[in-house]
Design an enzyme around this catalytic site. Structure first.
Site: not given
Length: 482
Positions: A76, A151, A175
């Site tokens: 990420k 996210s 997330s």
């Protein structure tokens, strides 16, 4: 069958017997990214040259092979990687090249995995759909018209699409688990403090936690084994013994006591999602576990409490992005105040600005006690609910998300509805306890996630139960038809 459809132990055996090489795995990953990423856009940067160099080095090395030897991983884009741009999917960090690795990246290097690149996300991890990326939205591999969640949407979509073997995400209010549920994979949020946050670009420091997204529970246990542990550079890192997570995967849940909160199964939960969760509970019952309805009475205040606390911490953490030290800088400012104002106005997106303003207001003189302090008190009550439930139950089970993935653009202008998608995951972060999302079936052809919540630092029980459920079902084997 793709090499990435194999279990981690099977990949190990093939590498050990030289049936495949690390270079084969990396080329498979690059090929799959080339075939599919034009459709889903999970990656912000693919490090082809670096991945091939890592593969060649590992293939020629005579060193003892680590837990994740040779496995292609996606990271990420809010986890810093030395020499590989880290943007947090924000224009503010569009030119930021870190000069150090996050602790989890160092641990993955020690475990000899291969970093394939950086994955798309909601800007500064603020969002639940990946539509808040400053560069482009990521699409759900199951339906390109739908969101992958957020996210960590890029992290989930890349694993679901078979682009990487596993990925790392961060979880502030769901997330990791929410996009895992939307994309039909496994997502684990460890206990707060179990995995170092050093090198994670902070959103809400008392809530953020790094964790793995994988195709199955066994792989999640392997990745957690590699990244967990105390880190003196992280003041919130817990100095606890790290058990053998893989040995906990016995398949036995006989006598396990499960509580099912009525607040997580009522109004707002899609009927098909609720039915998939009830089917999962019947599966646990058939394996010898027992379950009953319980109450976590303060859960109804969790979303309001979370958004006050998270936004307040974001207001403080993002103050460092001022156009002076790093990141983008407004051109030809009239003075220092103009530099701050224009750099932040041009660099931050709408959702980030919304949360900074909300947090600044909640922390301001005259409102601190009414909002921030009250939210902290509610957080204590929510944690107390979990503590009391865990005096009687080994696990708490719920849907991961109230619905399946929604269509791109459907909720982008309705932030309150978007926030309520995390109603089942947010209390877990407020309490700091571990939770995993595993696939438990389909609703109208889209994946449904089952959330298993455990006691603090009892990831072994969470993984054991999730693995046992997986062993009795085929849901985790379903793949999107890209």
């Amino acid at each position: 069958m793709s090499l990435f459809d194999l279990r981690l132990s099977d990949v190990h055996n093939r590498l050990h017997h030289k049936e495949i090489s690390v270079a084969d795995l990396v080329e498979e990953s690059l090929k799959r990214i080339g075939e599919t990423d034009g459709k889903i856009e999970a990656f912000l940067a693919v490090d082809e040259e670096g991945a091939r160099k890592q593969a060649a080095k590992l293939d020629s090395s005579g060193e003892e092979r680590g837990l994740l030897f040779g496995l292609p991983a996606g990271i990420k884009d809010n986890i810093v990687t030395e020499g590989l741009r880290t943007t947090c999917a924000s224009r503010f960090l569009a030119n930021y090249d870190p000069i150090y690795d996050a602790t989890v990246i160092q641990k993955l290097r020690q475990a000899q995995s291969v970093t394939m690149g950086k994955l798309n996300m909601d800007e500064f991890a603020m969002g639940g759909s990946n539509e808040n990326s400053a560069f482009h939205p990521t699409r759900n591999p199951w339906d390109l018209e739908r969101v992958p969640g957020g996210s960590s949407g890029g992290s989930a979509a890349s694993v679901a699409a078979g682009q990487v073997y596993f990925s790392l995400g961060s979880d502030t209010g769901g997330s990791i688990r929410q996009p895992a549920a939307y994309c039909g994979i496994v997502g684990l949020k460890p206990t707060y403090g179990l995995v170092s946050r050093y090198g994670l670009v902070a959103f809400a420091s008392s809530l953020d936690q790094i964790g793995p997204l994988t195709k199955n529970v066994e792989d999640a246990a392997y990745v957690l084994q590699a990244i967990a542990g105390h880190d003196s550079r992280d003041s919130t890192s817990a100095n606890v013994d790290i058990p053998d997570y893989v040995s906990a995967l016995t398949g036995d849940v006989k006598g396990l006591r499960i509580g099912v909160p009525k607040e997580y199964m009522g109004q707002g939960i899609d009927p098909q999602v609720k039915e998939r969760v009830l089917e999962a509970l019947r599966t646990f019952e058939a394996m010898g576990a027992v379950w009953e309805e319980i109450s976590l009475p303060h859960s109804e205040y969790a979303v309001a409490s979370y958004y006050l606390l998270a936004s307040s911490e974001a207001s403080s953490n993002l103050a460092r992005f001022d156009g002076v030290r790093y990141g983008v800088r407004a051109e030809d400012p009239a003075n220092l105040l103009d530099l701050y104002r224009r750099s932040r106005s041009e660099g931050f997106g709408t959702e980030v600005k919304r949360r900074i303003m909300l947090g600044t207001y909640a922390l301001s003189s005259g409102y601190y006690d009414a909002y921030y302090k009250k939210a902290q008190q509610v957080r204590t009550l929510i944690k107390r609910d979990f503590d009391q439930a865990f005096e009687k139950y080994d696990l708490i089970v719920s849907p991961t998300v109230p619905t399946t993935a929604f269509k791109i653009g459907e909720q982008v202008n309705d932030p309150l509805t978007m926030y309520l998608n995390d109603i089942c995951t947010i209390p877990v972060n407020l309490a700091g306890v571990p939770a995993i999302s595993v696939p438990c079936g389909l609703a109208d052809g889209l994946p449904v996630g089952l959330q298993l919540i455990g006691k603090p630092f009892d990831e072994r029980t969470v993984l054991r139960a999730a693995h046992a459920f997986e062993g009795q079902t085929e849901h985790h084997k379903l793949r999107p038809a890209l």
